[in-house]
Design an enzyme around this catalytic site. Structure first.
Site, PDB file in Angstrom:
ATOM      1  N   THR A 187     -72.181  63.832  -3.260  1.00  0.00           N
ATOM      2  CA  THR A 187     -70.752  63.469  -3.305  1.00  0.00           C
ATOM      3  C   THR A 187     -70.509  62.475  -4.444  1.00  0.00           C
ATOM      4  O   THR A 187     -71.317  61.570  -4.693  1.00  0.00           O
ATOM      5  CB  THR A 187     -70.277  62.902  -1.961  1.00  0.00           C
ATOM      6  OG1 THR A 187     -71.091  61.789  -1.613  1.00  0.00           O
ATOM      7  CG2 THR A 187     -70.349  63.934  -0.863  1.00  0.00           C
ATOM      8  N   GLU A 188     -69.382  62.650  -5.120  1.00  0.00           N
ATOM      9  CA  GLU A 188     -69.113  61.872  -6.325  1.00  0.00           C
ATOM     10  C   GLU A 188     -68.107  60.755  -6.100  1.00  0.00           C
ATOM     11  O   GLU A 188     -68.000  59.830  -6.905  1.00  0.00           O
ATOM     12  CB  GLU A 188     -68.588  62.803  -7.431  1.00  0.00           C
ATOM     13  CG  GLU A 188     -69.665  63.751  -7.918  1.00  0.00           C
ATOM     14  CD  GLU A 188     -69.106  64.911  -8.722  1.00  0.00           C
ATOM     15  OE1 GLU A 188     -67.891  64.893  -9.032  1.00  0.00           O
ATOM     16  OE2 GLU A 188     -69.880  65.837  -9.006  1.00  0.00           O
ATOM     17  N   GLY A 213     -73.941  57.714   6.006  1.00  0.00           N
ATOM     18  CA  GLY A 213     -73.551  56.943   7.180  1.00  0.00           C
ATOM     19  C   GLY A 213     -72.485  57.711   7.951  1.00  0.00           C
ATOM     20  O   GLY A 213     -72.299  58.916   7.748  1.00  0.00           O
ATOM     21  N   ASP A 214     -71.758  57.003   8.817  1.00  0.00           N
ATOM     22  CA  ASP A 214     -70.750  57.676   9.643  1.00  0.00           C
ATOM     23  C   ASP A 214     -69.596  58.226   8.814  1.00  0.00           C
ATOM     24  O   ASP A 214     -69.002  59.255   9.134  1.00  0.00           O
ATOM     25  CB  ASP A 214     -70.173  56.701  10.678  1.00  0.00           C
ATOM     26  CG  ASP A 214     -71.239  56.182  11.628  1.00  0.00           C
ATOM     27  OD1 ASP A 214     -72.404  56.603  11.489  1.00  0.00           O
ATOM     28  OD2 ASP A 214     -70.902  55.364  12.494  1.00  0.00           O
ATOM     29  N   GLY A 244     -77.088  55.905   5.917  1.00  0.00           N
ATOM     30  CA  GLY A 244     -76.186  54.774   5.692  1.00  0.00           C
ATOM     31  C   GLY A 244     -76.829  53.450   6.051  1.00  0.00           C
ATOM     32  O   GLY A 244     -78.046  53.351   6.158  1.00  0.00           O
ATOM     33  N   SER A 245     -75.989  52.460   6.290  1.00  0.00           N
ATOM     34  CA  SER A 245     -76.529  51.141   6.637  1.00  0.00           C
ATOM     35  C   SER A 245     -76.652  50.990   8.151  1.00  0.00           C
ATOM     36  O   SER A 245     -77.712  50.634   8.670  1.00  0.00           O
ATOM     37  CB  SER A 245     -75.653  50.042   6.035  1.00  0.00           C
ATOM     38  OG  SER A 245     -74.292  50.351   6.234  1.00  0.00           O
ATOM     39  N   GLY A 246     -75.594  51.313   8.890  1.00  0.00           N
ATOM     40  CA  GLY A 246     -75.634  51.157  10.336  1.00  0.00           C
ATOM     41  C   GLY A 246     -76.133  52.407  11.046  1.00  0.00           C
ATOM     42  O   GLY A 246     -76.948  52.339  11.951  1.00  0.00           O
TER      43      GLY A 246
HETATM   44  N1  LIG Z   1     -70.310  58.914  -4.718  1.00  0.00           N
HETATM   45  C1  LIG Z   1     -69.545  58.133  -3.958  1.00  0.00           C
HETATM   46  N2  LIG Z   1     -69.135  56.930  -4.405  1.00  0.00           N
HETATM   47  C2  LIG Z   1     -68.394  56.107  -3.657  1.00  0.00           C
HETATM   48  N3  LIG Z   1     -67.996  56.388  -2.387  1.00  0.00           N
HETATM   49  C3  LIG Z   1     -68.394  57.563  -1.870  1.00  0.00           C
HETATM   50  C4  LIG Z   1     -69.194  58.481  -2.609  1.00  0.00           C
HETATM   51  N4  LIG Z   1     -69.456  59.534  -1.822  1.00  0.00           N
HETATM   52  C5  LIG Z   1     -68.835  59.306  -0.647  1.00  0.00           C
HETATM   53  N5  LIG Z   1     -68.186  58.124  -0.671  1.00  0.00           N
HETATM   54  C6  LIG Z   1     -67.447  57.456   0.406  1.00  0.00           C
HETATM   55  O1  LIG Z   1     -68.245  56.422   0.985  1.00  0.00           O
HETATM   56  C7  LIG Z   1     -67.766  56.204   2.315  1.00  0.00           C
HETATM   57  C8  LIG Z   1     -68.812  55.471   3.151  1.00  0.00           C
HETATM   58  O2  LIG Z   1     -69.964  56.229   3.235  1.00  0.00           O
HETATM   59  P1  LIG Z   1     -70.906  56.264   4.506  1.00  0.00           P
HETATM   60  O3  LIG Z   1     -70.209  55.959   5.746  1.00  0.00           O
HETATM   61  O4  LIG Z   1     -71.574  57.555   4.439  1.00  0.00           O
HETATM   62  O5  LIG Z   1     -71.946  55.116   4.160  1.00  0.00           O
HETATM   63  P2  LIG Z   1     -72.061  53.631   4.684  1.00  0.00           P
HETATM   64  O6  LIG Z   1     -70.702  53.055   4.887  1.00  0.00           O
HETATM   65  O7  LIG Z   1     -72.963  52.944   3.746  1.00  0.00           O
HETATM   66  O8  LIG Z   1     -72.848  53.833   6.025  1.00  0.00           O
HETATM   67  P3  LIG Z   1     -72.638  53.233   7.474  1.00  0.00           P
HETATM   68  O9  LIG Z   1     -71.428  53.935   8.033  1.00  0.00           O
HETATM   69  O10 LIG Z   1     -73.898  53.558   8.207  1.00  0.00           O
HETATM   70  O11 LIG Z   1     -72.445  51.777   7.292  1.00  0.00           O
HETATM   71  C9  LIG Z   1     -67.401  57.569   2.807  1.00  0.00           C
HETATM   72  O12 LIG Z   1     -66.312  57.524   3.649  1.00  0.00           O
HETATM   73  C10 LIG Z   1     -67.070  58.364   1.533  1.00  0.00           C
HETATM   74  O13 LIG Z   1     -65.689  58.586   1.414  1.00  0.00           O
END
Ligand SMILES: Nc1ncnc2c1ncn2[C@@H]1O[C@H](COP(=O)(O)OP(=O)(O)OP(=O)(O)O)[C@@H](O)[C@H]1O
Length: 284
Positions: A187-188, A213-214, A244-246
């Site tokens: 994903t970008e 992540g979620d 993800g982190s959580g």
């Molecule tokens: N290449 C990208 N760059 C920036 N944001 C992105 C990219 N790809 C996806 N996203 C966005 O990042 C958001 C957060 O991602 P995600 O929930 O998967 O990870 P996280 O927040 O690190 O994990 P967790 O929910 O475990 O804390 C997603 O809602 C998505 O819209």
């Protein structure tokens, strides 16, 4: 002397039998027997049978592959079996699934094609039986066809930014070894996955899996629900690999599924065997 293991193992008769040696020491032979439930590897020595027998449960087998080696002058074929048995974790009382590869060398004949055909026959038989063993326990597996085609969406920014590294170092190999065709989508940006899933031809895929992540899973679900055919689209099997982190959702699903087991990527073992002679009495 015929040393075939003909007694049933756990009341499961032997359907395929071969004799193998270790690559490093071709003087030591191994008898390999395939039953409906197990792959039994037994060192052929004069010592009591039980001491040298290793029983590999086909429930732990994710895949099996037959192939020729790089050396064209060598008529041997190879059979690699990939398993993830439960093992005790280092310095811990807990157990986790860890990868084990068993590689057998088939060189009974001078004809490379015949050796490869024999290895392929074994690979098919192991795959069929391991699929049957796993489907017996995992109701959800019945919903996925084999071979399965998967779209795998990875968010490279999720968590500490390690999702893509985990994919490159572990997941890609696991999927290949399990014979699961997949298309990787990195994903970008925000909403990339949502838009993609909203427009995609879902007939190409048996499952959508996100490694993130979620947040990315919610995007995918929203994308599915925004489609005109959302009632059918939302039926597609969805999977989540924690990146993800959580990873709260992945942890909850894992917990409520009743599986108290997970994969450990730190330790690996490769056992390499070489086949010098094989035969196959009762291949169905
Ligand atoms: N290449 C990208 N760059 C920036 N944001 C992105 C990219 N790809 C996806 N996203 C966005 O990042 C958001 C957060 O991602 P995600 O929930 O998967 O990870 P996280 O927040 O690190 O994990 P967790 O929910 O475990 O804390 C997603 O809602 C998505 O819209």
């Amino acid at each position: 002397m015929d040393q075939r293991i003909t007694e049933p193992d756990h009341f499961s008769p032997v359907s395929l039998y071969g004799e193998f040696t270790l690559t490093s020491n071709r003087k030591v032979r191994y008898a390999v027997s395939l039953t409906e439930r197990d792959l039994i590897v037994q060192r052929l020595t004069s010592t009591p049978v039980g001491r040298n027998k290793v029983v590999l449960s086909l429930k732990d087998c994710v895949g099996c592959r037959a192939y020729r080696g790089d050396d064209n002058a060598d008529p041997a074929a190879y059979l690699a079996v990939y398993l993830y048995p439960l093992k005790r974790r280092w310095m811990s009382s807990g157990v986790s699934r860890q990868r084990v590869e068993h590689c057998f060398r088939l060189a009974a004949l001078q004809d490379p094609r015949a050796n490869l055909e024999e290895a392929e026959k074994w690979a098919r038989a192991v795959r069929e039986r391991s699929a049957r063993q796993q489907n017996r326990d995992e109701v959800s597996m019945n919903k996925l066809s084999r071979p399965c085609r998967m779209m795998l969406l990875v968010n490279p920014q999720s968590g500490k930014g390690q999702a893509l590294t985990l994919y490159n170092n572990h997941i890609q190999r696991m999927l290949n070894e399990a014979g699961i065709q997949h298309t990787l989508v990195i994903t970008e940006r925000q909403n990339h996955a949502r838009e993609l899933v909203r427009e995609a031809d879902l007939s190409q895929w048996d499952a959508l899996v996100i490694m993130s992540g979620d947040g990315l899973l919610f995007e995918v679900i929203n994308g599915l629900l925004e489609r005109p055919d959302w009632e059918e689209a939302i039926q597609i099997p969805l999977g989540i690999l924690p990146g993800g982190s959580g990873n709260a959702l992945a942890a909850s699903i894992h917990h409520y599924s009743g599986h108290q087991r997970y994969l450990c990527f730190e330790e690996e073992k490769q056992d390499t065997y070489a086949a010098v002679n094989t035969s196959s009495p009762d291949m169905p």
